[in-house]
Design a protein around this motif. Structure first.
Motif, PDB file in Angstrom:
ATOM      1  N   SER A 126      -3.603 -24.483  22.707  1.00 40.03           N
ATOM      2  CA  SER A 126      -2.750 -25.322  23.562  1.00 40.03           C
ATOM      3  C   SER A 126      -2.641 -26.729  23.006  1.00 40.03           C
ATOM      4  N   ALA A 207      -6.117 -28.531  37.665  1.00 41.71           N
ATOM      5  CA  ALA A 207      -5.395 -27.440  37.007  1.00 41.71           C
ATOM      6  C   ALA A 207      -4.403 -26.803  37.973  1.00 41.71           C
ATOM      7  N   LEU A 211      -0.576 -26.703  37.078  1.00 42.10           N
ATOM      8  CA  LEU A 211      -0.019 -25.391  36.752  1.00 42.10           C
ATOM      9  C   LEU A 211       0.761 -24.739  37.898  1.00 42.10           C
ATOM     10  N   GLY A 235       5.951 -27.504  33.816  1.00 43.75           N
ATOM     11  CA  GLY A 235       5.955 -26.109  33.394  1.00 43.75           C
ATOM     12  C   GLY A 235       6.998 -25.278  34.119  1.00 43.75           C
ATOM     13  N   VAL A 239       4.607 -20.411  34.410  1.00 43.97           N
ATOM     14  CA  VAL A 239       3.347 -21.165  34.293  1.00 43.97           C
ATOM     15  C   VAL A 239       2.624 -21.168  35.633  1.00 43.97           C
ATOM     16  N   GLY A 240       3.393 -21.331  36.712  1.00 45.10           N
ATOM     17  CA  GLY A 240       2.800 -21.311  38.045  1.00 45.10           C
ATOM     18  C   GLY A 240       2.157 -19.983  38.383  1.00 45.10           C
ATOM     19  N   GLY A 243      -1.219 -20.034  36.726  1.00 42.81           N
ATOM     20  CA  GLY A 243      -2.069 -20.941  37.484  1.00 42.81           C
ATOM     21  C   GLY A 243      -2.530 -20.328  38.794  1.00 42.81           C
ATOM     22  N   SER A 266      -1.244 -21.009  46.400  1.00 49.08           N
ATOM     23  CA  SER A 266      -0.824 -20.133  45.306  1.00 49.08           C
ATOM     24  C   SER A 266      -0.242 -18.818  45.831  1.00 49.08           C
ATOM     25  N   ILE A 321      -7.523 -20.310  33.373  1.00 44.76           N
ATOM     26  CA  ILE A 321      -6.844 -21.611  33.396  1.00 44.76           C
ATOM     27  C   ILE A 321      -6.244 -21.960  32.027  1.00 44.76           C
ATOM     28  N   GLY A 324      -2.990 -20.447  31.372  1.00 42.51           N
ATOM     29  CA  GLY A 324      -1.916 -21.222  31.988  1.00 42.51           C
ATOM     30  C   GLY A 324      -1.530 -22.428  31.139  1.00 42.51           C
ATOM     31  N   PHE A 325      -2.542 -23.113  30.573  1.00 40.25           N
ATOM     32  CA  PHE A 325      -2.263 -24.259  29.710  1.00 40.25           C
ATOM     33  C   PHE A 325      -1.446 -23.839  28.488  1.00 40.25           C
ATOM     34  N   TYR A 328       2.035 -23.112  29.449  1.00 44.46           N
ATOM     35  CA  TYR A 328       2.732 -24.396  29.624  1.00 44.46           C
ATOM     36  C   TYR A 328       3.182 -24.945  28.273  1.00 44.46           C
TER      37      TYR A 328
END
Length: 350
Positions: A126, A207, A211, A235, A239-240, A243, A266, A321, A324-325, A328
């Motif tokens: 990342s 995060a 995210l 993002g 991306v969500g 996350g 979420s 996590i 997700g990064f 992104y």
């Protein structure tokens, strides 16, 4: 048409925030548990009611931030669909290992094990991708210098988190812990173990904001960054999704209010995505993710006594996590390539 009474969006936001704040004060002065409490999940009737109140408060906050006039349909490309399916299979595999072999679940998450190394590798990738994004945009005038600085800072942050994950290669290089570092929780060369509870809580909730919450605002309030192209810094909806998956891996930190807020928010985020997706197969995939999040979190709470180390679930969260990064970083890189680099090259050729 104006919203009135309890349906007014500002009122809904205040009610939601009030319920969360009241819960925090109730924890502190009635239940006598610290804000950042790490312990086995409390599942008595009082704490079930507490979770219900947190959920209602989160729902009010979620609904208050939805701008119906800004909502648009969402579609994922084939590659994104495959990545989501693969990620779902990975986290389901983690859950099956937990259910059928707690010992192996523990072994995978030990120091220098595959879960920790995977987290480190994803964070490094990342960081490298964001550095590459910065390189590509250096000569692009349409991307402001502030956004370029943001890319640099983000790359550095990812790198620092990666190095903290493996204690700055201490065990690899067989470096002895300096005297001034020996007072941290693990007696290793890292900073986060000097205040583990607080720093972990900040990292996990941060995060979630980065995210899940920001992509949510991007969906519900398009171009809310005014003159800045929000696709350069926020993002994409996918991306969500990554996350959100990370928010479903809780055990020792479940009692923390912010953990439950992130988890419930979420779930609502995935429901919103399902509603906005135009493709039926994509709706089914995302619905499966939603069901998995509910089933996994419930089973972690119910069967958590089988854990060898009660914080092991969060080790897996620290693996998800960075997925997700990386999602992104890839989404930003892709957007830059399509909307700035290629267009500029086409303009120069013309």
């Amino acid at each position: 048409m104006k919203w009135k009474g309890f349906t007014d969006k500002t009122s809904m936001l205040y009610i939601g925030l009030s319920l969360i704040i009241i819960t925090i004060f109730f924890d502190k002065f009635i239940l006598n548990i610290p804000v950042f409490c790490e312990d086995d999940p409390y599942v008595s009737f009082v704490y079930i009611i507490r979770t219900f109140i947190i959920s209602i408060g989160t729902l009010f906050i979620f609904m208050s931030l939805i701008n119906v006039n800004k909502l648009e349909e969402i579609a994922f490309d084939k590659k994104s669909q495959l990545v989501i399916i693969f990620s779902l299979l990975v986290v389901v595999l983690f859950w099956f290992i937990f259910m059928y072999s707690p010992w192996y679940f523990s072994q995978l998450s030990l120091e220098d094990g595959p879960i920790e190394f995977g987290s480190f590798l994803l964070l490094i990738l990342s960081s490298v991708i964001m550095l590459n994004v910065l390189r590509k945009t250096l000569d692009v005038d349409e991307v402001s210098k502030y956004i370029k600085v943001y890319y640099l800072i983000l790359s550095i942050i990812f790198f620092i988190i990666a190095m903290e994950e493996i204690s700055w290669c201490q065990r690899v290089l067989n470096i002895e812990t300096p005297e001034y570092m020996k007072s941290n929780l693990q007696n290793e060369i890292n900073l986060h173990n000097f205040a583990t509870n607080y720093i972990e809580s900040i990292y996990y909730f941060g995060a979630f904001v980065f995210l899940v919450f920001l992509p949510f605002l991007k969906i519900t309030h398009k171009n809310y960054l005014n003159r800045i192209d929000d696709n350069l810094v926020i993002g994409s909806p996918i991306v969500g999704i990554f996350g959100s998956l990370a928010c479903a891996f809780n055990y020792d930190m479940w009692n923390i209010v912010f953990t439950q807020v992130a988890y419930v928010f979420s779930l609502f985020y995935l429901l919103l995505i399902i509603n906005l997706l135009r493709n039926k197969n994509e709706k089914i995939i995302t619905f499966c993710l939603l069901i998995f999040m509910i089933v996994s979190q419930v089973t972690f709470i119910i069967n958590g006594e089988n854990l060898i180390r009660y914080w092991e679930v969060t080790e897996y969260r620290e693996f998800i996590i960075p997925i997700g990064f990386m999602a992104y970083a890839i989404s930003i890189n892709k957007y830059i390539n399509v909307n700035y680099i290629v267009k500029n090259e086409a303009y120069e050729i013309a």
